[in-house]
Design a protein around this motif. Structure first.
Motif, PDB file in Angstrom:
ATOM      1  N   ALA A  72       0.866  -1.348   0.179  1.00  0.00           N
ATOM      2  CA  ALA A  72      -0.141  -0.031  -0.065  1.00  0.00           C
ATOM      3  C   ALA A  72       0.677   1.217  -0.284  1.00  0.00           C
ATOM      4  O   ALA A  72       1.934   1.385   0.525  1.00  0.00           O
ATOM      5  CB  ALA A  72      -0.973   0.091   1.267  1.00  0.00           C
ATOM      6  N   THR A 122       3.442   4.081  -0.330  1.00  0.00           N
ATOM      7  CA  THR A 122       4.765   4.114  -0.420  1.00  0.00           C
ATOM      8  C   THR A 122       5.166   2.549  -0.738  1.00  0.00           C
ATOM      9  O   THR A 122       6.002   2.402  -1.675  1.00  0.00           O
ATOM     10  CB  THR A 122       5.451   4.668   0.713  1.00  0.00           C
ATOM     11  OG1 THR A 122       5.159   6.253   0.635  1.00  0.00           O
ATOM     12  CG2 THR A 122       6.987   4.660   0.553  1.00  0.00           C
ATOM     13  N   SER A 123       4.775   1.708   0.029  1.00  0.00           N
ATOM     14  CA  SER A 123       5.302  -0.031  -0.237  1.00  0.00           C
ATOM     15  C   SER A 123       5.099  -0.288  -1.670  1.00  0.00           C
ATOM     16  O   SER A 123       5.629  -1.106  -2.119  1.00  0.00           O
ATOM     17  CB  SER A 123       4.904  -0.568   0.889  1.00  0.00           C
ATOM     18  OG  SER A 123       5.367  -0.021   2.233  1.00  0.00           O
ATOM     19  N   SER A 140       5.534  -4.297   3.408  1.00  0.00           N
ATOM     20  CA  SER A 140       4.800  -3.453   4.312  1.00  0.00           C
ATOM     21  C   SER A 140       6.080  -3.084   5.459  1.00  0.00           C
ATOM     22  O   SER A 140       6.383  -4.016   6.036  1.00  0.00           O
ATOM     23  CB  SER A 140       3.866  -4.176   5.016  1.00  0.00           C
ATOM     24  OG  SER A 140       3.246  -3.587   6.133  1.00  0.00           O
ATOM     25  N   GLN A 141       6.082  -1.677   5.586  1.00  0.00           N
ATOM     26  CA  GLN A 141       7.160  -1.264   6.446  1.00  0.00           C
ATOM     27  C   GLN A 141       6.556  -1.782   7.747  1.00  0.00           C
ATOM     28  O   GLN A 141       7.296  -2.577   8.656  1.00  0.00           O
ATOM     29  CB  GLN A 141       7.175   0.388   6.606  1.00  0.00           C
ATOM     30  CG  GLN A 141       8.257   0.975   7.363  1.00  0.00           C
ATOM     31  CD  GLN A 141       7.497   1.034   9.090  1.00  0.00           C
ATOM     32  OE1 GLN A 141       8.610   0.516   9.944  1.00  0.00           O
ATOM     33  NE2 GLN A 141       6.608   1.257   9.228  1.00  0.00           N
ATOM     34  N   SER A 142       5.467  -1.637   8.129  1.00  0.00           N
ATOM     35  CA  SER A 142       4.859  -1.943   9.754  1.00  0.00           C
ATOM     36  C   SER A 142       4.485  -3.483   9.929  1.00  0.00           C
ATOM     37  O   SER A 142       4.672  -3.875  10.999  1.00  0.00           O
ATOM     38  CB  SER A 142       3.403  -1.170   9.854  1.00  0.00           C
ATOM     39  OG  SER A 142       2.539  -1.606   8.818  1.00  0.00           O
ATOM     40  N   GLY A 143       4.526  -4.028   8.841  1.00  0.00           N
ATOM     41  CA  GLY A 143       4.105  -5.345   8.786  1.00  0.00           C
ATOM     42  C   GLY A 143       2.422  -5.538   9.392  1.00  0.00           C
ATOM     43  O   GLY A 143       2.177  -6.705   9.622  1.00  0.00           O
ATOM     44  N   THR A 193      -0.386  -3.345   8.186  1.00  0.00           N
ATOM     45  CA  THR A 193      -1.326  -2.919   7.504  1.00  0.00           C
ATOM     46  C   THR A 193      -2.417  -3.780   7.015  1.00  0.00           C
ATOM     47  O   THR A 193      -2.159  -4.892   6.133  1.00  0.00           O
ATOM     48  CB  THR A 193      -0.560  -2.301   6.139  1.00  0.00           C
ATOM     49  OG1 THR A 193       0.265  -1.189   6.475  1.00  0.00           O
ATOM     50  CG2 THR A 193      -1.712  -1.734   5.155  1.00  0.00           C
ATOM     51  N   VAL A 236       5.474  10.209  10.217  1.00  0.00           N
ATOM     52  CA  VAL A 236       4.269   9.226   9.558  1.00  0.00           C
ATOM     53  C   VAL A 236       4.612   8.929   7.937  1.00  0.00           C
ATOM     54  O   VAL A 236       4.400   7.734   7.529  1.00  0.00           O
ATOM     55  CB  VAL A 236       2.957  10.156   9.614  1.00  0.00           C
ATOM     56  CG1 VAL A 236       1.983   9.570   8.419  1.00  0.00           C
ATOM     57  CG2 VAL A 236       2.287  10.192  11.003  1.00  0.00           C
ATOM     58  N   ALA A 237       5.254   9.875   7.201  1.00  0.00           N
ATOM     59  CA  ALA A 237       5.964   9.598   6.014  1.00  0.00           C
ATOM     60  C   ALA A 237       7.077   8.566   5.864  1.00  0.00           C
ATOM     61  O   ALA A 237       7.766   8.749   6.778  1.00  0.00           O
ATOM     62  CB  ALA A 237       6.296  10.808   5.436  1.00  0.00           C
ATOM     63  N   ALA A 238       6.828   7.759   5.270  1.00  0.00           N
ATOM     64  CA  ALA A 238       8.162   6.644   5.091  1.00  0.00           C
ATOM     65  C   ALA A 238       8.832   7.346   4.158  1.00  0.00           C
ATOM     66  O   ALA A 238       8.759   8.123   3.135  1.00  0.00           O
ATOM     67  CB  ALA A 238       7.212   5.419   4.210  1.00  0.00           C
ATOM     68  N   GLN A 248      13.462  -0.544   1.404  1.00  0.00           N
ATOM     69  CA  GLN A 248      12.777  -1.370   0.749  1.00  0.00           C
ATOM     70  C   GLN A 248      13.357  -1.654  -0.660  1.00  0.00           C
ATOM     71  O   GLN A 248      13.374  -2.853  -1.156  1.00  0.00           O
ATOM     72  CB  GLN A 248      11.242  -0.993   0.554  1.00  0.00           C
ATOM     73  CG  GLN A 248      10.358  -1.232   1.795  1.00  0.00           C
ATOM     74  CD  GLN A 248       9.085  -0.529   1.753  1.00  0.00           C
ATOM     75  OE1 GLN A 248       8.920   0.203   0.759  1.00  0.00           O
ATOM     76  NE2 GLN A 248       8.165  -0.706   2.728  1.00  0.00           N
ATOM     77  N   LEU A 263       3.452  11.407  -4.106  1.00  0.00           N
ATOM     78  CA  LEU A 263       2.896  11.028  -2.815  1.00  0.00           C
ATOM     79  C   LEU A 263       3.326  11.971  -1.841  1.00  0.00           C
ATOM     80  O   LEU A 263       2.658  12.207  -0.948  1.00  0.00           O
ATOM     81  CB  LEU A 263       2.686   9.472  -2.574  1.00  0.00           C
ATOM     82  CG  LEU A 263       2.117   9.073  -1.536  1.00  0.00           C
ATOM     83  CD1 LEU A 263       0.860   9.452  -1.087  1.00  0.00           C
ATOM     84  CD2 LEU A 263       2.460   7.406  -1.135  1.00  0.00           C
TER      85      LEU A 263
HETATM   86  C1  F6R Z   1       3.525   7.159   2.723  1.00  0.00           C
HETATM   87  C2  F6R Z   1       3.237   6.234   3.736  1.00  0.00           C
HETATM   88  C3  F6R Z   1       1.893   5.301   3.401  1.00  0.00           C
HETATM   89  C4  F6R Z   1       2.381   3.897   3.831  1.00  0.00           C
HETATM   90  C5  F6R Z   1       1.406   2.866   3.823  1.00  0.00           C
HETATM   91  C6  F6R Z   1       1.703   1.368   3.906  1.00  0.00           C
HETATM   92  O1  F6R Z   1       4.448   8.017   3.110  1.00  0.00           O
HETATM   93  O2  F6R Z   1       3.967   6.250   4.728  1.00  0.00           O
HETATM   94  O3  F6R Z   1       1.478   5.266   2.067  1.00  0.00           O
HETATM   95  O4  F6R Z   1       3.485   3.624   2.846  1.00  0.00           O
HETATM   96  O5  F6R Z   1       0.316   3.124   4.322  1.00  0.00           O
HETATM   97  O6  F6R Z   1       2.580   1.096   4.957  1.00  0.00           O
HETATM   98  P1  F6R Z   1       3.227   0.015   5.397  1.00  0.00           P
HETATM   99  O7  F6R Z   1       4.474  -0.078   4.506  1.00  0.00           O
HETATM  100  O8  F6R Z   1       3.530   0.123   6.747  1.00  0.00           O
HETATM  101  O9  F6R Z   1       2.525  -1.306   5.092  1.00  0.00           O
END
Ligand code: F6R
Length: 340
Positions: free
Chosen positions: A52, A54-55, A96-99, A101, A147-149, A156, A223
């Motif tokens: 989703a 950025t990912s 997914s950064q957070s794992g 989503t 908040v912004a990746a 990644q 974005l």
């Molecule tokens: C943009 C941003 C979001 C996340 C998205 C997915 O800067 O941070 O678009 O990339 O919500 O989040 P993760 O990577 O945690 O699944």
């Protein structure tokens, strides 16, 4: 703590070289897993890459690398998972950064139930998405508070570039030095990006254009600036821009071109088209210049994608700051999205 930086976002952009270095060394120290995933990629009938925001952009970049090798690679916006029927022979790469989503989690659950195998790339050990995957890759970006990746996107892309290079017999060892390219990009462009960010912050709308592997970066640039500075931004494949979007371009309309050095001549045509309508042209160029721009940021790099990533983030950061906004807490957004 922000360790002397005014915001987490800028601190975390500056942590990108270390994040990339730690992640690549962790991959190198666990080549067994990399080898297994490479086997799966080579044997898969289709590789579906889901994520989703950025990912997703990181995933789109990976899908282009794989398609160029002749694989059937399908980028999937995670929240649109119901449009794709999985089957045996599918390999899903979930990013997914957070794992955590929810859209990504639901997409892997569905595709898994239909027979797919799952590889996850996350930054959080034993996160929900990692737990439900057959193969887990962990990035070592460290916690991301803004908040912004930022550093996690660069990481990644570095991880995906590593997997790609390893799988297709490309020079993956040189990625051990990739952090230096990231560091250099940050050091050389702080001044430029501040000026560009300030200028874009005064605009109502901006286009980000790129071709090929630069398209996901254009999408990410758009974005990021939209997210933290509330400047409306849209990304298009540069060649597609003449099929509609160009009608908005008039005197002073800003257009940012992302030029990873692969197709400078083709991009130059698009620059000329925009210029002829009075567009204000900014180019971020690696290895080959396009020329003709009002401002051209130029870098040399072995890994253009890794050098461009912090540059688009810095532009977004400075655009937000020059509007007096807090880039760490854009309105309406949460760091992790756990509702559908
Ligand atoms: C943009 C941003 C979001 C996340 C998205 C997915 O800067 O941070 O678009 O990339 O919500 O989040 P993760 O990577 O945690 O699944």
């Amino acid at each position: 703590s922000k360790e002397g930086y005014p915001h987490f976002m800028i601190k975390e952009i500056h942590e990108s070289p270390k994040a990339v270095r730690d992640t690549i060394s962790s991959l190198v120290s666990d080549l067994d897993v990399v080898e297994k995933i490479s086997e799966e990629i080579r044997q898969a009938e289709r590789v579906i890459i889901t994520g989703a925001g950025t990912s997703y952009h990181a995933g789109l970049y990976f899908s282009l690398l794989l398609s160029r090798e002749g694989l059937t690679a399908i980028p999937l916006v995670a929240s649109e998972y119901y449009n794709l029927k999985g089957r045996k022979g599918d390999l899903v790469v979930a990013i997914s950064q957070s794992g955590e989503t929810i859209d990504v989690l639901l997409s892997i659950r569905k595709l898994k139930s239909e027979g797919a195998k799952i590889v996850s790339i996350t930054n959080v050990i034993e996160s929900a998405i990692a737990r439900e995957s057959d193969y887990k890759v962990y990035m070592r970006a460290g916690p991301e508070i803004g908040v912004a990746a930022t550093k996690t996107f660069t990481t990644q892309v570095a991880t995906l570039l590593f997997l790609y290079s390893y799988t297709f017999g490309k020079e993956w060892k040189s990625l051990k030095e990739a952090d230096k390219e990231v560091e250099q990009a940050i050091n050389l462009t702080e001044g430029f990006t501040k000026r560009i960010g300030e200028e874009l912050s005064k605009k109502a709308s901006v286009y980000y254009l790129g071709r090929g592997l630069s398209l996901p970066l254009a999408m990410e640039g758009a974005l990021k600036i939209k997210e933290v500075s509330y400047v409306h931004a849209e990304a298009y494949p540069a060649g597609e821009s003449k099929h509609g979007p160009i009608s908005l371009v008039e005197s002073g309309f800003p257009v940012v071109f992302i030029n990873d050095g692969e197709m400078p001549e083709l991009l130059k045509n698009n620059v000329m088209e925009m210029k002829a309508r009075g567009g204000k042209i900014f180019t971020i160029s690696v290895n080959k210049k396009i020329g003709e721009a009002d401002t051209e940021v130029f870098l040399s790099s072995k890994f253009p994608v890794l050098s461009i990533s912090p540059v688009i983030q810095l532009i977004a950061y400075y655009a937000a700051v020059s509007k007096g906004l807090d880039p760490d807490k854009p309105r309406n957004l949460a760091k992790t999205v756990t509702v559908e």
